[in-house]
Design a protein around this motif. Structure first.
Motif, mmCIF file in Angstrom:
data_model
loop_
_atom_site.group_PDB
_atom_site.id
_atom_site.type_symbol
_atom_site.label_atom_id
_atom_site.label_comp_id
_atom_site.label_asym_id
_atom_site.label_seq_id
_atom_site.Cartn_x
_atom_site.Cartn_y
_atom_site.Cartn_z
ATOM 1 N N THR A 20 0.840 -1.205 0.000
ATOM 2 C CA THR A 20 0.000 0.000 0.000
ATOM 3 C C THR A 20 0.875 1.255 0.000
ATOM 4 O O THR A 20 0.543 2.238 -0.655
ATOM 5 C CB THR A 20 -0.976 0.024 1.188
ATOM 6 O OG1 THR A 20 -0.251 -0.160 2.392
ATOM 7 C CG2 THR A 20 -2.028 -1.052 1.048
ATOM 8 N N ALA A 21 1.993 1.219 0.715
ATOM 9 C CA ALA A 21 2.889 2.387 0.750
ATOM 10 C C ALA A 21 3.457 2.683 -0.634
ATOM 11 O O ALA A 21 3.509 3.840 -1.063
ATOM 12 C CB ALA A 21 4.018 2.167 1.751
ATOM 13 N N ALA A 37 -7.560 9.228 -0.857
ATOM 14 C CA ALA A 37 -8.769 9.353 -0.040
ATOM 15 C C ALA A 37 -9.296 8.004 0.450
ATOM 16 O O ALA A 37 -10.138 7.959 1.346
ATOM 17 C CB ALA A 37 -9.849 10.074 -0.839
ATOM 18 N N MET A 38 -8.790 6.907 -0.103
ATOM 19 C CA MET A 38 -9.262 5.574 0.285
ATOM 20 C C MET A 38 -8.682 5.162 1.632
ATOM 21 O O MET A 38 -7.607 5.600 2.017
ATOM 22 C CB MET A 38 -8.852 4.539 -0.782
ATOM 23 C CG MET A 38 -9.503 4.744 -2.121
ATOM 24 S SD MET A 38 -8.779 3.719 -3.432
ATOM 25 C CE MET A 38 -8.824 2.083 -2.743
ATOM 26 N N THR A 39 -9.387 4.266 2.315
ATOM 27 C CA THR A 39 -8.859 3.713 3.565
ATOM 28 C C THR A 39 -7.794 2.673 3.235
ATOM 29 O O THR A 39 -7.779 2.115 2.122
ATOM 30 C CB THR A 39 -9.967 3.035 4.394
ATOM 31 O OG1 THR A 39 -10.418 1.868 3.689
ATOM 32 C CG2 THR A 39 -11.134 3.982 4.662
ATOM 33 N N THR A 40 -6.945 2.380 4.182
ATOM 34 C CA THR A 40 -5.911 1.356 3.976
ATOM 35 C C THR A 40 -6.545 0.010 3.662
ATOM 36 O O THR A 40 -6.071 -0.722 2.782
ATOM 37 C CB THR A 40 -5.006 1.250 5.215
ATOM 38 O OG1 THR A 40 -4.389 2.524 5.431
ATOM 39 C CG2 THR A 40 -3.932 0.189 5.031
ATOM 40 N N GLY A 41 -7.627 -0.309 4.348
ATOM 41 C CA GLY A 41 -8.323 -1.580 4.090
ATOM 42 C C GLY A 41 -8.845 -1.683 2.669
ATOM 43 O O GLY A 41 -8.716 -2.726 2.022
ATOM 44 N N ASP A 42 -9.422 -0.584 2.158
ATOM 45 C CA ASP A 42 -9.917 -0.572 0.778
ATOM 46 C C ASP A 42 -8.761 -0.701 -0.217
ATOM 47 O O ASP A 42 -8.869 -1.391 -1.231
ATOM 48 C CB ASP A 42 -10.698 0.707 0.488
ATOM 49 C CG ASP A 42 -12.081 0.713 1.134
ATOM 50 O OD1 ASP A 42 -12.589 -0.370 1.507
ATOM 51 O OD2 ASP A 42 -12.652 1.815 1.262
ATOM 52 N N LEU A 47 -5.633 -3.897 -4.153
ATOM 53 C CA LEU A 47 -4.341 -4.448 -4.591
ATOM 54 C C LEU A 47 -4.382 -5.967 -4.683
ATOM 55 O O LEU A 47 -3.763 -6.559 -5.578
ATOM 56 C CB LEU A 47 -3.222 -3.973 -3.667
ATOM 57 C CG LEU A 47 -2.973 -2.456 -3.712
ATOM 58 C CD1 LEU A 47 -1.917 -2.061 -2.680
ATOM 59 C CD2 LEU A 47 -2.580 -1.996 -5.104
ATOM 60 N N ARG A 48 -5.121 -6.610 -3.791
ATOM 61 C CA ARG A 48 -5.308 -8.069 -3.905
ATOM 62 C C ARG A 48 -6.047 -8.399 -5.195
ATOM 63 O O ARG A 48 -5.679 -9.323 -5.923
ATOM 64 C CB ARG A 48 -6.098 -8.607 -2.706
ATOM 65 C CG ARG A 48 -5.319 -8.722 -1.438
ATOM 66 C CD ARG A 48 -6.161 -9.363 -0.314
ATOM 67 N NE ARG A 48 -5.467 -9.291 0.940
ATOM 68 C CZ ARG A 48 -5.706 -8.366 1.885
ATOM 69 N NH1 ARG A 48 -6.658 -7.463 1.721
ATOM 70 N NH2 ARG A 48 -5.001 -8.363 2.991
#
Length: 196
Positions: A20-21, A37-42, A47-48
């Motif tokens: 994610t980084a 603007a997206m959450t890390t979970g999203d 990415l998966r």
């Protein structure tokens, strides 16, 4: 659940080609503010999904073979991959042309970037210069007859491949072409369909 990123070691449980980084940094460079603007979970879910898409669409089309066959979770890293062209620090004796060998413990930057591109698209963020091409853009003509039920669809490229039915990513295809076998860089023919 934390995203498991392939680092070139052939992780059996790898889920993504990019962290994610690193995806954040990629999208920041290209001004994709929607990604930030997206959450890390999203982001992790996107990415998966992008990695699964890349592996499914190009499975069997990559040059070389997996570095750890039967053990690694993703299609990359790979061994015996020769990319033709610059830099001319390697001379391919089979094709008699310049190129280089991709190290067997590396996921090339193009594959990593491709995961970022498709990951953003999974959330609806697209590149305005090379946007995804929806499957309906390939339809040249349609024919429907009600009795005794007949259906016919003609596609613009009329090759009957899976790319006629799925969204295509021109930026992805351009980035990945050097790592694909001959003829696989245009969406790859992976399924022939016949319509009645």
């Amino acid at each position: 659940m934390a995203l498991i990123v392939e680092d070139g070691s052939g992780k059996p449980d790898a889920e993504s080609y990019i962290s994610t980084a690193d995806a954040d940094a990629y999208h920041l460079r290209f001004g994709n503010t929607g990604w930030a603007a997206m959450t890390t979970g999203d982001k992790e879910v996107c990415l998966r999904r992008s990695t699964a898409y890349i592996d499914a669409v190009f499975n069997g089309k990559w040059k070389g073979q997996q570095s750890f066959p039967g053990l690694q979770g993703l299609n990359w890293p790979r061994r015996y991959v020769v990319v033709e062209g610059d830099p001319p620090d390697y001379w391919n004796i089979l094709t008699k042309s310049p190129g280089f060998i991709v190290p067997d413990n590396v996921v090339p930057k193009a594959i990593v970037d491709a995961a970022a591109i498709v990951g953003a698209s999974a959330f609806g963020i697209t590149d305005p210069l090379l946007p995804p091409i929806p499957p309906t853009a390939n339809v040249k003509s349609e024919k429907f007859v009600v009795g005794p039920i007949e259906n016919s669809v003609t596609y613009a490229d009329n090759d009957g491949t899976i790319r006629d039915l799925t969204t295509r990513f021109p930026m992805l295809e351009l980035k990945l072409r050097p790592y694909l076998t001959t003829g696989a860089g245009d969406g790859a023919a992976i399924l022939l369909l016949e319509r009645a």
